[in-house]
Every structure is written in C-alpha cells, then in structure tokens.
Design a protein around this motif. Structure first.
Motif, PDB file in Angstrom:
ATOM      1  N   LEU A  68       0.804  -1.219   0.000  1.00 44.52           N
ATOM      2  CA  LEU A  68       0.000   0.000   0.000  1.00 44.52           C
ATOM      3  C   LEU A  68       0.838   1.270   0.000  1.00 44.52           C
ATOM      4  N   GLY A  69       2.156   1.117   0.075  1.00 45.15           N
ATOM      5  CA  GLY A  69       3.005   2.294   0.181  1.00 45.15           C
ATOM      6  C   GLY A  69       2.787   3.017   1.499  1.00 45.15           C
ATOM      7  N   PHE A  70       2.436   2.265   2.528  1.00 43.41           N
ATOM      8  CA  PHE A  70       2.186   2.832   3.856  1.00 43.41           C
ATOM      9  C   PHE A  70       3.529   3.037   4.547  1.00 43.41           C
ATOM     10  N   GLU A  71       3.834   4.275   4.883  1.00 40.70           N
ATOM     11  CA  GLU A  71       5.134   4.593   5.481  1.00 40.70           C
ATOM     12  C   GLU A  71       5.026   4.689   6.998  1.00 40.70           C
ATOM     13  N   TYR A  72       5.948   4.016   7.669  1.00 40.39           N
ATOM     14  CA  TYR A  72       6.009   4.095   9.126  1.00 40.39           C
ATOM     15  C   TYR A  72       7.450   3.886   9.561  1.00 40.39           C
ATOM     16  N   ASP A  73       7.776   4.398  10.743  1.00 41.01           N
ATOM     17  CA  ASP A  73       9.128   4.248  11.277  1.00 41.01           C
ATOM     18  C   ASP A  73       9.267   2.974  12.096  1.00 41.01           C
ATOM     19  N   ASP A  74       8.329   2.761  12.995  1.00 33.74           N
ATOM     20  CA  ASP A  74       8.375   1.582  13.838  1.00 33.74           C
ATOM     21  C   ASP A  74       6.979   1.291  14.361  1.00 33.74           C
ATOM     22  N   ALA A  75       6.870   0.148  15.003  1.00 33.73           N
ATOM     23  CA  ALA A  75       5.581  -0.274  15.543  1.00 33.73           C
ATOM     24  C   ALA A  75       5.818  -0.966  16.881  1.00 33.73           C
ATOM     25  N   HIS A  76       4.877  -0.776  17.789  1.00 26.35           N
ATOM     26  CA  HIS A  76       4.915  -1.434  19.090  1.00 26.35           C
ATOM     27  C   HIS A  76       3.566  -2.107  19.290  1.00 26.35           C
ATOM     28  N   LEU A  77       3.597  -3.387  19.599  1.00 28.27           N
ATOM     29  CA  LEU A  77       2.372  -4.168  19.721  1.00 28.27           C
ATOM     30  C   LEU A  77       2.318  -4.842  21.083  1.00 28.27           C
ATOM     31  N   GLU A  78       1.179  -4.728  21.729  1.00 26.00           N
ATOM     32  CA  GLU A  78       0.934  -5.456  22.976  1.00 26.00           C
ATOM     33  C   GLU A  78      -0.244  -6.389  22.745  1.00 26.00           C
ATOM     34  N   VAL A  79      -0.082  -7.653  23.103  1.00 24.78           N
ATOM     35  CA  VAL A  79      -1.114  -8.670  22.929  1.00 24.78           C
ATOM     36  C   VAL A  79      -1.411  -9.277  24.294  1.00 24.78           C
ATOM     37  N   VAL A  80      -2.699  -9.387  24.608  1.00 29.36           N
ATOM     38  CA  VAL A  80      -3.124 -10.019  25.861  1.00 29.36           C
ATOM     39  C   VAL A  80      -4.083 -11.144  25.502  1.00 29.36           C
ATOM     40  N   LEU A  81      -3.753 -12.364  25.925  1.00 27.62           N
ATOM     41  CA  LEU A  81      -4.608 -13.517  25.708  1.00 27.62           C
ATOM     42  C   LEU A  81      -5.345 -13.817  27.017  1.00 27.62           C
ATOM     43  N   HIS A  82      -6.642 -14.060  26.923  1.00 21.37           N
ATOM     44  CA  HIS A  82      -7.448 -14.389  28.106  1.00 21.37           C
ATOM     45  C   HIS A  82      -7.859 -15.847  27.998  1.00 21.37           C
ATOM     46  N   ARG A  83      -7.624 -16.589  29.083  1.00 21.95           N
ATOM     47  CA  ARG A  83      -7.922 -18.013  29.060  1.00 21.95           C
ATOM     48  C   ARG A  83      -8.799 -18.364  30.229  1.00 21.95           C
ATOM     49  N   GLN A  84      -9.540 -19.441  30.071  1.00 19.97           N
ATOM     50  CA  GLN A  84     -10.336 -19.991  31.162  1.00 19.97           C
ATOM     51  C   GLN A  84      -9.855 -21.406  31.436  1.00 19.97           C
ATOM     52  N   ASP A  85     -10.149 -21.889  32.641  1.00 23.06           N
ATOM     53  CA  ASP A  85      -9.693 -23.222  33.033  1.00 23.06           C
ATOM     54  C   ASP A  85     -10.638 -24.346  32.626  1.00 23.06           C
ATOM     55  N   ALA A  86     -11.958 -24.119  32.723  1.00 22.15           N
ATOM     56  CA  ALA A  86     -12.884 -25.215  32.468  1.00 22.15           C
ATOM     57  C   ALA A  86     -13.978 -24.777  31.502  1.00 22.15           C
TER      58      ALA A  86
END
Length: 147
Positions: A70-88
């Motif tokens: 897309l010709g999208f210009e950026y310098d850098d990226a920072h990503l935070e991912v949070v996974l939510h889990r259940q036990d049962a």
C-alpha cells in the motif's frame, strides 16, 4: 483452467528432557521453552506465550506487507497482545491487542492498514475463528515522538 497453489507447510520440531530443558526449533531458530508441569518456571516462554508471540509476529509481518503493498510509510511499531484463558474447559476466550505505529499517514490509511491486518493475517484469522479477537491501531505522529 487455473490450479490452486499447494498449501504452504511449516515444520516445527521440539524436544524435552524430563525434568530439564525443552526447546522448539522453528525455521533456523532454537527457542527454549517452559514445558515443565508442577515445577518452578524456567523463565522461558510457555505454550500461551508462544501462541501470543505467533499472533504478534503475524500482525507485524502483515504490517510490513501492508507497508510494501500500500506504500504505507512508518518508522516503527509497538504491539501489545493479551490472551485471556479460562480453566474449564481449558481454552482462550478472547485476545486483545494494541498496535502503535509511528507514522504521519492520514487516519483513513491507518484504518485501511488495520482492515488489512484483520483480513489477511493467517494466524489472526485462525485464532479469530475460535475466539474473539479485537484491538486498536493508533498512529503516533512522528512530530509527537520528538517531544
């Protein structure tokens, strides 16, 4: 008549020594992993961490793809991912992410990239098929970074 390309394959190998070390080999990298049960943490990533890492890698790789296509210009990226889990029953219930991109692209282009990340990410789409996935993409203007 066109023929579809054969699906890509990814091979990962893993090994564990009972009560000692465990590791995964993927591509050319060897990654120590925590595969112990009822033992002190090794400090290495466990299965949930690796799944979150795969999701993050997918997002960042797709961002690079979008930049090129897309010709999208950026310098850098920072990503935070949070996974939510259940036990049962044991499963992930939802995944949240927040991606901050250093760019001066207009907001409509940032949203276009976000649409592409959701639409063309293999790991993203695989996980979105089995649990809720949602998040944000925020542009951090280059002029804001300098202050």
């Amino acid at each position: 008549m066109t023929t579809a390309a054969a699906p890509l394959e990814y091979k990962v190998t893993a090994r564990a020594v009972h009560g000692d070390v465990a590791e995964v080999t993927a591509a050319q990298a060897v990654v120590p992993i925590d595969a112990g049960w009822a033992t002190p943490s090794t400090g290495a990533p466990g299965p949930a961490d690796l799944l979150g890492s795969a999701f993050a890698a997918c997002m960042l790789k797709n961002l690079a793809r979008s930049g090129a296509l897309l010709g999208f210009e950026y310098d850098d990226a920072h990503l935070e991912v949070v996974l939510h889990r259940q036990d049962a029953p044991p499963k992930f219930t939802h995944i949240e992410y927040a991606l901050r991109i250093s760019t001066d692209e207009p907001e409509r282009r940032v949203e276009l990239v976000h649409t592409n990340l959701r639409k063309f990410g293999t790991v993203y789409n695989t996980l979105a098929a089995v649990c809720e996935v949602h998040g944000t993409v925020t542009a951090v203007r280059r002029t804001q970074k300098k202050t």
